[in-house]
Scaffold this active site. Structure first.
Site, PDB file in Angstrom:
ATOM      1  N   ASP A  87     -48.991  46.511  40.163  1.00  0.00           N
ATOM      2  CA  ASP A  87     -47.384  45.047  40.311  1.00  0.00           C
ATOM      3  C   ASP A  87     -47.366  45.125  42.580  1.00  0.00           C
ATOM      4  O   ASP A  87     -46.937  45.968  43.567  1.00  0.00           O
ATOM      5  CB  ASP A  87     -46.447  45.225  40.123  1.00  0.00           C
ATOM      6  CG  ASP A  87     -45.847  45.274  39.177  1.00  0.00           C
ATOM      7  OD1 ASP A  87     -47.323  44.718  38.318  1.00  0.00           O
ATOM      8  OD2 ASP A  87     -44.788  45.053  38.368  1.00  0.00           O
ATOM      9  N   GLY A 101     -31.106  35.123  29.995  1.00  0.00           N
ATOM     10  CA  GLY A 101     -31.335  35.543  31.550  1.00  0.00           C
ATOM     11  C   GLY A 101     -29.974  34.954  32.128  1.00  0.00           C
ATOM     12  O   GLY A 101     -29.027  36.219  31.524  1.00  0.00           O
ATOM     13  N   ASP A 159     -36.555  44.262  32.161  1.00  0.00           N
ATOM     14  CA  ASP A 159     -36.762  45.772  31.364  1.00  0.00           C
ATOM     15  C   ASP A 159     -35.790  46.661  31.798  1.00  0.00           C
ATOM     16  O   ASP A 159     -35.467  47.584  31.070  1.00  0.00           O
ATOM     17  CB  ASP A 159     -37.809  45.871  32.337  1.00  0.00           C
ATOM     18  CG  ASP A 159     -38.993  45.242  31.989  1.00  0.00           C
ATOM     19  OD1 ASP A 159     -39.397  44.749  30.936  1.00  0.00           O
ATOM     20  OD2 ASP A 159     -39.893  44.991  32.797  1.00  0.00           O
TER      21      ASP A 159
END
Length: 332
Positions: free
Chosen positions: A12, A245, A275
């Site tokens: 990442d 969210g 996650d």
């Protein structure tokens, strides 16, 4: 020990850029490079919380070597099956605020853009080696979390296969997936599936009834997503937790259904928030924590991850402040 599975592991790369000019040259304020992929992010959060974790999957090429080196540097136990093809890189461009020096016609209004490479092609022989390795790791595991996309060459029903293998060893499984891999995964009867709202909508395809019965007069209407979550339970998932969210989450379980809400929205990088939420669910599962408290911790961890600049991290101060303020409300 909690085992996390990341079949499409990544390196990442996060660029922090204030006021992205999509038609010009941008100065990157900070760069973060680290091992990633959803299961790796779950493992980072679990390790930060002091829980024993091993992360597994497949990795190959110089990028795979960089991923494994970063995990070793972070002190996270890794047991990956080597493959010939190159593991992928992902790029996040995080633009937390507007830079007035960038012309209005060229700049963004803040936000985060994620660029995901497709990942390597994995051969049938490499898949067989991974399955043998995975079977051995299950003997040590109290729970297994399988997360994220599948690399090319891996069948869409692979999470169902891994979940069924875990069940044979008496190991509960959590699946965080999308599309066909999520639809197939529920047939393996996972303990928990954790889609977000968009993934839930894609999982319950047209032609699969989401339930049309209305509650009797005077009975509160279940929140949006509850009927679709019930469909996934009917298809084989024991419990369904849907991340919403900034609106928190909802959970439909054999013990009841709840909605969790955060008291206020947080600005930041939402990559990895789901996650961190899954890490909280996994901890609650192995600890036998009651569902309301399990959801409170998971919701607070997900929100605290938004306040951290890089996926796999969470802001402990934000977590401590939010945890007691999360509201948990049952629904029928």
């Amino acid at each position: 020990m909690i085992l996390t599975v990341t079949l499409n592991v990544a390196l990442d790369v996060t660029y922090l850029v204030h006021g992205v000019d999509w038609n010009g040259v941008n100065r990157v304020r900070a760069v973060h490079r680290r091992a990633g992929g959803k299961g790796v992010n779950v493992a980072r959060v679990l390790a930060a919380l002091g829980h024993e974790v091993i992360t597994t999957g497949v990795a190959g090429g110089p990028t795979g070597d960089a991923v494994l080196a970063d995990l070793a540097l972070a002190g996270i136990a890794a047991a990956f099956t080597p493959i010939a093809a190159e593991s992928r890189t992902t790029l996040v461009v995080s633009d937390p605020e507007i830079d007035p020096a960038v012309p209005a016609s060229h700049r963004t209004a803040g936000g985060n853009a994620l660029f995901n490479e497709p990942g390597p092609v994995v051969t049938a022989e490499e898949i067989a080696r991974f399955l043998s390795h995975y079977r051995g790791l299950l003997a040590q595991a109290d729970a297994v979390v399988m997360s994220g996309s599948l690399p090319r060459g891996v069948r869409a029903d692979f999470y169902a296969v891994l979940t069924a293998m875990a069940a044979d060893h008496g190991v509960p499984a959590i699946v965080d997936a999308d599309g066909a891999s999520l639809r197939h995964a529920v047939t393996g009867r996972p303990t928990i599936v954790k889609p977000n709202a968009d993934e839930l909508a894609r999982a319950v395809l047209p032609g699969i009834p989401a339930g049309s019965a209305q509650p009797p007069p005077g009975v509160p209407q279940p929140p949006p997503g509850a009927a679709e979550a019930a469909v996934l339970r009917d298809a084989g998932a024991e419990s369904v937790v849907v991340s919403l969210g900034a609106d928190g989450l909802l959970a439909v379980t054999p013990q009841g259904s709840w909605r969790a809400r955060v008291p206020y929205a947080l600005a930041g990088n939402p990559t990895g928030a789901g996650d961190a939420l899954v890490a909280g669910l996994a901890l609650g599962l192995v600890e036998g924590m009651p569902w309301p408290e399990r959801l409170r911790r998971a919701t607070a961890l997900g929100a605290a991850a938004v306040a951290a600049p890089v996926a796999g991290d969470f802001d402990l101060g934000v977590y401590d402040a939010l945890h007691p303020a999360i509201t948990i409300t049952p629904f029928p």
